[in-house]
Motif scaffolding. Structure first.
Motif, PDB file in Angstrom:
ATOM      1  N   THR A 130      17.118   3.127   9.200  1.00 31.34           N
ATOM      2  CA  THR A 130      17.235   2.360   7.955  1.00 31.34           C
ATOM      3  C   THR A 130      16.017   1.526   7.621  1.00 31.34           C
ATOM      4  O   THR A 130      15.794   1.186   6.451  1.00 31.34           O
ATOM      5  N   THR A 131      15.226   1.163   8.627  1.00 32.70           N
ATOM      6  CA  THR A 131      14.071   0.298   8.368  1.00 32.70           C
ATOM      7  C   THR A 131      12.746   0.953   8.715  1.00 32.70           C
ATOM      8  O   THR A 131      11.686   0.401   8.396  1.00 32.70           O
ATOM      9  N   GLY A 132      12.795   2.086   9.385  1.00 37.88           N
ATOM     10  CA  GLY A 132      11.565   2.736   9.820  1.00 37.88           C
ATOM     11  C   GLY A 132      10.949   2.119  11.061  1.00 37.88           C
ATOM     12  O   GLY A 132       9.822   2.462  11.435  1.00 37.88           O
ATOM     13  N   ALA A 133      11.684   1.225  11.724  1.00 34.17           N
ATOM     14  CA  ALA A 133      11.162   0.570  12.921  1.00 34.17           C
ATOM     15  C   ALA A 133      10.938   1.583  14.038  1.00 34.17           C
ATOM     16  O   ALA A 133      11.835   2.356  14.367  1.00 34.17           O
ATOM     17  N   LYS A 134       9.769   1.573  14.607  1.00 36.68           N
ATOM     18  CA  LYS A 134       9.458   2.461  15.720  1.00 36.68           C
ATOM     19  C   LYS A 134       9.614   1.752  17.071  1.00 36.68           C
ATOM     20  O   LYS A 134       9.956   2.378  18.069  1.00 36.68           O
ATOM     21  N   ILE A 135       9.336   0.450  17.087  1.00 31.62           N
ATOM     22  CA  ILE A 135       9.464  -0.334  18.314  1.00 31.62           C
ATOM     23  C   ILE A 135      10.525  -1.402  18.088  1.00 31.62           C
ATOM     24  O   ILE A 135      10.384  -2.253  17.200  1.00 31.62           O
ATOM     25  N   ALA A 167       4.434 -12.400  23.880  1.00 31.41           N
ATOM     26  CA  ALA A 167       3.852 -11.987  25.154  1.00 31.41           C
ATOM     27  C   ALA A 167       3.999 -10.495  25.423  1.00 31.41           C
ATOM     28  O   ALA A 167       3.397  -9.977  26.368  1.00 31.41           O
ATOM     29  N   LEU A 168       4.816  -9.809  24.633  1.00 28.51           N
ATOM     30  CA  LEU A 168       4.957  -8.366  24.822  1.00 28.51           C
ATOM     31  C   LEU A 168       3.617  -7.672  24.566  1.00 28.51           C
ATOM     32  O   LEU A 168       2.873  -8.052  23.668  1.00 28.51           O
ATOM     33  N   PRO A 169       3.319  -6.613  25.307  1.00 29.83           N
ATOM     34  CA  PRO A 169       2.079  -5.893  25.068  1.00 29.83           C
ATOM     35  C   PRO A 169       2.104  -5.064  23.788  1.00 29.83           C
ATOM     36  O   PRO A 169       1.065  -4.583  23.346  1.00 29.83           O
ATOM     37  N   VAL A 170       3.295  -4.866  23.227  1.00 25.41           N
ATOM     38  CA  VAL A 170       3.445  -4.177  21.946  1.00 25.41           C
ATOM     39  C   VAL A 170       4.231  -5.091  21.019  1.00 25.41           C
ATOM     40  O   VAL A 170       5.127  -5.813  21.454  1.00 25.41           O
ATOM     41  N   ARG A 171       3.904  -5.082  19.736  1.00 24.59           N
ATOM     42  CA  ARG A 171       4.607  -5.950  18.786  1.00 24.59           C
ATOM     43  C   ARG A 171       5.807  -5.197  18.198  1.00 24.59           C
ATOM     44  O   ARG A 171       5.633  -4.143  17.582  1.00 24.59           O
ATOM     45  N   PRO A 172       7.014  -5.728  18.349  1.00 27.15           N
ATOM     46  CA  PRO A 172       8.195  -5.026  17.825  1.00 27.15           C
ATOM     47  C   PRO A 172       8.217  -4.994  16.295  1.00 27.15           C
ATOM     48  O   PRO A 172       7.811  -5.952  15.632  1.00 27.15           O
ATOM     49  N   ASP A 173       8.713  -3.883  15.774  1.00 26.54           N
ATOM     50  CA  ASP A 173       8.952  -3.777  14.338  1.00 26.54           C
ATOM     51  C   ASP A 173      10.292  -4.400  13.958  1.00 26.54           C
ATOM     52  O   ASP A 173      10.495  -4.765  12.795  1.00 26.54           O
ATOM     53  N   ALA A 174      11.198  -4.505  14.919  1.00 29.58           N
ATOM     54  CA  ALA A 174      12.512  -5.101  14.693  1.00 29.58           C
ATOM     55  C   ALA A 174      13.027  -5.678  16.003  1.00 29.58           C
ATOM     56  O   ALA A 174      12.620  -5.251  17.084  1.00 29.58           O
ATOM     57  N   VAL A 175      13.937  -6.649  15.878  1.00 23.07           N
ATOM     58  CA  VAL A 175      14.492  -7.342  17.034  1.00 23.07           C
ATOM     59  C   VAL A 175      16.010  -7.327  16.949  1.00 23.07           C
ATOM     60  O   VAL A 175      16.583  -7.644  15.903  1.00 23.07           O
ATOM     61  N   ILE A 176      16.660  -6.949  18.051  1.00 20.64           N
ATOM     62  CA  ILE A 176      18.110  -7.076  18.151  1.00 20.64           C
ATOM     63  C   ILE A 176      18.396  -8.340  18.941  1.00 20.64           C
ATOM     64  O   ILE A 176      17.991  -8.466  20.098  1.00 20.64           O
TER      65      ILE A 176
END
Length: 233
Positions: free
Chosen positions: A17-22, A108-117
């Motif tokens: 629904t949002t296209g979030a990959k991470i 601090a994550l090495p990758v930036r999330p596109d969405a958060v649960i």
């Protein structure tokens, strides 16, 4: 008691629904404690099959929880922890302290999330993060369950280490939460440097009530916060 294992349903929905990959799962531990930090873990798991027995950390026996946490830190794609100190909790209030700790974990994550649960029904995180709140997400969502276990085991270890110099408080057993032993130690010795001083437990301790900090923040307010963690864990 049987329980349904967590799934990737919410992660898949966000991708669709949002296209979030991470997608990162976020959960906290320590909200209701008298002492110690509030700790937040952010975990990215992808869509792989999770380790056997993964669920909300509160449903796991301590030995199994520790074993699973050790497995998870190698299994997850990425994870990071953030803390807000007792002093920050006193100064800012719990809502803002949670936002601070969660922001530290996500940054601090090495990758930036596109969405958060986010576990629960209240979005204490807010912009700039794209947040989906899920009640009992620590039981139903793989990434949140993983964050739950890692956060709980890490904070428990921290509290046991803090308790070495404060044996009467038995932090290794109660991890800073209310207990008869904890209350008795407070009555005898007063709060340690690791206690939250704006909390109501001090109202019941006549010898130490004068140490209570007045709240300077409005409940539910979430100010803009900058800066580094002010407590050495």
């Amino acid at each position: 008691m049987p329980y349904e294992p967590p799934t990737h349903r919410v992660e898949r929905s966000l991708r669709a629904t949002t296209g979030a990959k991470i997608v990162a799962g976020v959960d906290e531990v320590g909200r209701g404690a008298w002492a110690g930090p509030v700790t937040v873990c952010a975990a990215v798991t992808g869509l792989r099959r999770p380790p056997e027995g993964l669920t909300d950390s509160k449903l796991l026996a301590p030995k199994r929880r520790a074993e699973l946490a050790a497995e998870l830190v190698s299994w997850v794609t990425a994870h990071a922890l953030g803390h807000a100190s007792p002093e920050e909790i006193d100064d800012l209030g719990m809502t803002a302290a949670l936002r601070l700790a969660a922001g530290r974990a996500l940054e601090a994550l090495p990758v930036r999330p596109d969405a958060v649960i986010l576990d629960g029904k209240h979005d204490y995180l807010g912009a700039p993060w794209r947040v989906r709140t899920v009640i009992k997400g620590d039981q139903s969502c793989v990434a949140v369950a993983a964050a739950s276990v890692i956060a709980k085991v890490r904070r428990d270890k921290m509290m046991a280490e803090l308790g070495v110099d404060h044996a009467d408080f038995d932090f290794a057993a109660n991890v800073g939460y209310p207990s008869p032993v904890h209350r008795a130690a407070l009555e005898e010795w007063g709060p340690t440097p690791y206690h939250r001083l704006s909390w109501a437990y001090l109202d019941a301790l006549p010898r130490w009530r004068h140490l209570k900090k007045a709240r300077t923040w409005a409940e539910g307010s979430v100010p803009e916060i900058e800066g580094q963690l002010g407590f050495d864990f």
